[in-house]
Design a protein around this motif. Structure first.
Motif, short mmCIF file in Angstrom:
data_model
loop_
_atom_site.label_atom_id
_atom_site.label_comp_id
_atom_site.label_asym_id
_atom_site.label_seq_id
_atom_site.Cartn_x
_atom_site.Cartn_y
_atom_site.Cartn_z
N ASP A 45 0.83 -1.21 0.00
CA ASP A 45 0.00 0.00 0.00
C ASP A 45 0.87 1.26 0.00
O ASP A 45 0.55 2.24 -0.70
CB ASP A 45 -0.93 0.00 1.22
N GLN A 46 1.94 1.26 0.79
CA GLN A 46 2.87 2.40 0.77
C GLN A 46 3.50 2.57 -0.60
O GLN A 46 3.59 3.68 -1.12
CB GLN A 46 3.97 2.21 1.82
N LEU A 47 3.92 1.45 -1.18
CA LEU A 47 4.55 1.50 -2.50
C LEU A 47 3.56 2.04 -3.54
O LEU A 47 3.91 2.88 -4.37
CB LEU A 47 5.01 0.10 -2.89
N SER A 48 2.33 1.57 -3.48
CA SER A 48 1.32 2.01 -4.43
C SER A 48 1.06 3.51 -4.31
O SER A 48 0.81 4.19 -5.32
CB SER A 48 0.02 1.22 -4.21
N SER A 49 1.14 4.03 -3.09
CA SER A 49 0.88 5.47 -2.89
C SER A 49 1.95 6.33 -3.56
O SER A 49 1.71 7.50 -3.82
CB SER A 49 0.81 5.79 -1.40
N PHE A 50 3.13 5.78 -3.81
CA PHE A 50 4.20 6.54 -4.45
C PHE A 50 4.13 6.46 -5.98
O PHE A 50 4.90 7.14 -6.65
CB PHE A 50 5.57 6.05 -3.97
N SER A 51 3.25 5.62 -6.51
CA SER A 51 3.09 5.54 -7.97
C SER A 51 2.34 6.77 -8.46
O SER A 51 1.41 7.25 -7.81
CB SER A 51 2.33 4.26 -8.35
N GLN A 52 2.72 7.27 -9.62
CA GLN A 52 2.11 8.48 -10.16
C GLN A 52 0.99 8.19 -11.15
O GLN A 52 0.25 9.09 -11.53
CB GLN A 52 3.18 9.33 -10.86
N THR A 53 0.89 6.95 -11.60
CA THR A 53 -0.11 6.61 -12.61
C THR A 53 -0.90 5.39 -12.16
O THR A 53 -0.47 4.61 -11.30
CB THR A 53 0.57 6.30 -13.96
N ALA A 54 -2.06 5.22 -12.79
CA ALA A 54 -2.86 4.02 -12.52
C ALA A 54 -2.13 2.77 -12.99
O ALA A 54 -2.25 1.69 -12.39
CB ALA A 54 -4.22 4.14 -13.22
N LEU A 55 -1.34 2.90 -14.07
CA LEU A 55 -0.56 1.78 -14.57
C LEU A 55 0.46 1.33 -13.52
O LEU A 55 0.64 0.13 -13.27
CB LEU A 55 0.16 2.16 -15.87
N GLY A 56 1.15 2.30 -12.91
CA GLY A 56 2.13 1.97 -11.89
C GLY A 56 1.49 1.39 -10.64
O GLY A 56 2.03 0.46 -10.04
N LYS A 57 0.33 1.92 -10.23
CA LYS A 57 -0.37 1.40 -9.06
C LYS A 57 -0.78 -0.05 -9.29
O LYS A 57 -0.66 -0.89 -8.40
CB LYS A 57 -1.60 2.25 -8.75
N ARG A 58 -1.25 -0.33 -10.49
CA ARG A 58 -1.67 -1.70 -10.80
C ARG A 58 -0.47 -2.66 -10.74
O ARG A 58 -0.58 -3.78 -10.23
CB ARG A 58 -2.31 -1.73 -12.19
N THR A 59 0.68 -2.20 -11.26
CA THR A 59 1.89 -3.04 -11.22
C THR A 59 2.35 -3.24 -9.78
O THR A 59 2.75 -4.34 -9.39
CB THR A 59 3.01 -2.40 -12.05
N ALA A 60 2.28 -2.17 -8.97
CA ALA A 60 2.71 -2.27 -7.57
C ALA A 60 1.82 -3.21 -6.78
O ALA A 60 2.30 -4.01 -5.97
CB ALA A 60 2.72 -0.88 -6.93
#
Length: 788
Positions: free
Chosen positions: A16-31
């Protein structure tokens, strides 16, 4: 990796912390899809990517992912023939623009500081500039289709605007007329359902023709389309329908272009998601103050100041732990709430993070292992703060672990054997520990049983550990002490809390002498450890201070030497400039004197001018020799070879290399002498011309003109024998320096020197001819010789 262990270790909170640092929906999905990897090479690649992103973020900042959206649903719909709306097409265009920007940013960074994994990943992004331009020509930043999207659309929209203008002009004239304005609620024009209408008072409905499209909430106002503009509104409606059809055609064409590049666009979306995810890992590492761990697959763990990432930084206590080298099992004992469970979770969670390609909150030099699986029985899957589970729940978990574990697994057991009779529980705990240890697994277990302390002491490859407890404050310090078993501290705590001494004495009498001896031994070990640790910290502090002083001293010394060399060099350059200026002035004066002597017949003797010039030459200061350190630091343009012109520092004289003598010395021709000189004592000045290659084995000397060789020899005051020796040396130097003509100053005197020198020159093999000096050359006081 089993989802159960991820839940036990609270791995999802890290995600969840890692996902919060993603800037895009693509990055959040990968995280969110990240899971630990069990292959060592794959883990190393994941960590290398994180390390490269961390370096980019530290040096230049992470690239911006603004404008990049999840285009996967739109691209998939375009691939099967669906029509995309302007918002979806605009998202594709901005994503393509962001893709080019990121690719260019990483390529520029790679040129300055190599980041190979990021560069190769970003380099796979396709070039979709034509598609991006096609979309931007048709759709603006507000996701509206532009008039310029097609000639037909431009024409339609001109008709729409002109039609709207005519209707407004018609209605404006109507509402301003005295007969109509009294029937209106307000003198304004509005729109209802794409039809232009005016607000009419309800009581004038019978007197006002046209079509009613709406009414106000109170019913006092009716929105009526006057009959005179119905036809105009109908035509405007038809034009709008034509506009919608044309826009649909434009969107279908753009969608078709997207569909043609669907596979590349889907791949680009995945790559952009991975890049955003990698830079999110870098930002998480910075947030946790994490470091890159060294990974292995031989079951070795070494954490230096490892911190639990979910405990606030101002509260967490770092731990130092090593497992898998001299011992493969650690048994941690100590009181409740001392931090044993946190220690287990720290080891497990940091191992999972490293296997996921994440930096871990620990000091540099920490090492972690890639296990095939991690198993844990901790608090019946409850949080650290909650109570322990029942004995049956513990046994269920442990039995499941025993069935699945392998020699390459990590096993974490909390409160082993708890929840049942102490005698049976300790015996069962020892049996379980022995089975797991004999299999070769890496294991950390916590317990309250004293029998397990003895087992750890006697069993090879097993070591005791404890959580430090401060008896003075009656509170745990949460520090892990490897090698020292834990103490109960029950009597000390009870005494500090005020339990009567009589009761304490009775309790101490109930404890066997052997148990008391063990407790006293542990207390002594702990006291010795604290003393040794304090001494070690003091020694380490002194070592750091000495290292800092040594470094500062070396830096200051180097700085002073550089300043000294610069000042000496500057002084020499200034002195040389002054001498050069004086020489120029002297030469000018001498030239003027000669000219005057020739023009006016003045008796200016040439040998006096020569003597004056000689004194000027001798006044020039010698340039300081380079120090050995400076010569060593200076890199020669190439290796010295036979025929090269060199400067010999110890003699402050130029010469020519005749031949090399081994790897460290060379034979050098210095005037009429040949000397063996160390290569470290010379510096290359000039190489032989390329057109005349040097024969390395021949001892011949390369004859070149040396600007420092004298062209005149002053023998005045010398006897004939001394003069002939000097003349012979002078002729040899001039011949080796390729001089064509020399001047020998002997003065007029009695003529003995002149005659003796003339006789000697007549027989010398290097003299082609000689004569007495002409007017302006010194006359009979000078002999001018021409060399062969």
């Amino acid at each position: 990796m089993d989802e159960k262990i991820l839940k036990t270790m609270e791995y999802q909170k890290i995600i969840d912390q890692l996902s919060s640092f993603s800037q895009t929906a693509l990055g959040k999905r990968t995280a969110e899809a990240l899971r630990p990897v069990t292959d060592l090479e794959d883990v190393k690649r994941l960590l290398q990517a994180t390390d490269e992103a961390f370096k980019v973020d530290r040096l230049k900042g992470a690239p911006g992912f603004g404008g990049i959206v999840d285009i996967t649903p739109a691209v998939k719909r375009a691939r099967i023939g669906g029509t995309l709306n302007p918002h979806e097409l605009l998202g594709i265009a901005t994503t393509l623009e962001g893709s080019r920007r990121i690719k260019r940013y990483i390529a520029t960074m790679h040129e300055e500081h190599e980041v190979p994994l990021l560069y190769h990943l970003s380099d796979t992004l396709s070039d979709q500039k034509p598609l991006e331009d096609a979309i931007k020509r048709c759709i603006d930043e507000s996701a509206e289709v532009l008039d310029s999207a097609s000639p037909e659309l431009a024409t339609i929209r001109r008709e729409l605007r002109s039609g709207e203008v005519r209707i407004r002009e018609k209605l404006d004239a109507m509402i301003r007329s005295a007969s109509v304005s009294k029937m209106l609620q307000d003198q304004l024009i509005t729109i209802r359902g794409d039809r232009f209408v005016i607000p009419v008072k309800a009581e004038y409905r019978a007197h006002f023709g046209g079509i009613v499209h709406d009414q106000s909430g109170s019913g006092a106002t009716l929105f009526i389309e006057p009959e005179s503009i119905v036809a105009m509104n109908n035509k405007l409606r038809e034009t709008r329908l034509r506009e919608e059809r044309e826009i649909e055609v434009i969107l279908q064409k753009l969608t078709a272009l997207v569909g043609e590049q669907a596979e590349l666009l889907l791949y680009d979306g995945d790559v952009l998601g991975q890049l955003d995810f990698i830079f999110a890992k870098a930002r998480l590492a910075r947030e946790l103050k994490g470091t890159l761990p060294r990974m292995n697959d031989r079951g070795f763990i070494k954490l230096k100041k490892g911190r639990h990432p979910l405990i606030p930084a101002d509260q967490v206590v770092p731990i130092d732990v090593e497992l898998g080298n001299q011992y493969t099992t650690i048994i941690v004992t100590g009181p409740n709430t001392g931090g044993k469970t946190v220690t287990l979770k720290t080891i497990g969670l940091l191992s999972l993070m490293a296997m996921s390609g994440l930096f871990v909150p620990a000091e540099d030099g920490s090492q972690l292992c890639v296990f095939d699986a991690i198993y844990a029985d901790i608090g019946d899957e409850q949080s650290i703060e909650q109570s322990l589970s029942t004995f049956s729940s513990h046994m269920t978990n442990i039995i499941s672990i025993l069935r699945q574990m392998t020699p390459k697994s990590l096993v974490l057991l909390d409160e082993l054997g708890a929840g049942t009779d102490p005698a049976e529980g300790s015996a069962l705990a020892i049996a379980i520990l022995e089975h797991i240890h004999s299999l070769g697994c890496r294991m950390v277990a916590t317990t309250h049983f004293s029998e397990l302390k003895v087992y750890a002491y006697e069993r090879k490859g097993v070591i005791n550990a404890s959580m430090e407890f401060d008896v003075a404050t009656l509170s745990p310090t949460y520090r892990l002490l490897v090698g020292i078993p834990g103490r109960s501290n029950a009597f000390a705590i009870a005494e500090r809390l005020g339990l009567p001494e009589r009761i304490l004495e009775y309790a101490r009498g109930e404890v066997t002498e052997e148990d008391m001896r063990v407790e006293n031994m542990i207390a002594s070990l702990e006291q010795n450890r604290l003393g040794a640790e304090q001494e070690r910290e003091t020694a380490e502090q002194l070592r750091r201070e000495m290292e800092e002083l040594r470094r500062r001293h070396a830096a200051e010394l180097e700085k002073l030497e550089q300043q000294r060399d610069k000042r000496l060099e500057k002084a020499e350059e200034e002195a040389a400039a002054i001498i050069a200026k004086a020489r120029q002035e002297a030469e000018r004066i001498i030239s003027d004197l000669r000219r005057l002597a020739m023009e006016e017949g003045a008796a200016v003797k040439e040998h006096k001018l020569i003597a004056a010039r000689k004194q000027l030459d001798e006044a020039e200061p010698q340039r300081r020799k380079k120090s050995a350190a400076a010569r060593k630091a200076a890199k020669p343009p190439r290796q010295i070879e036979p025929g090269d012109e060199v400067m010999v520092y110890s003699l402050n004289q130029k010469g020519h290399v005749v031949e090399l003598s081994g790897n460290k010395e060379a034979i050098v021709q210095l005037g009429i002498m040949k000397m063996k000189v160390s290569l470290d004592d010379m510096e290359l000045i000039a190489a032989p011309p390329a057109s005349k290659p040097v024969q390395r084995t021949a001892p011949n000397v390369k004859r070149t003109r040396d600007e420092n060789v004298r062209t005149e020899l002053d023998l005045r005051g010398a006897n004939l024998e001394e003069a002939l020796i000097e003349v012979d040396r002078f002729i040899d130097e001039a011949y080796l320096s390729n001089l064509g003509q020399i001047y020998i100053i002997h003065g007029k005197g009695t003529g003995i020197l002149r005659s003796g020198i003339s006789e000697y020159l007549r027989k010398h093999k290097h003299i082609k001819s000689f004569r007495l000096g002409n007017y302006g050359e010194g006359g009979t006081g000078v002999t001018v010789a021409e060399l062969k």
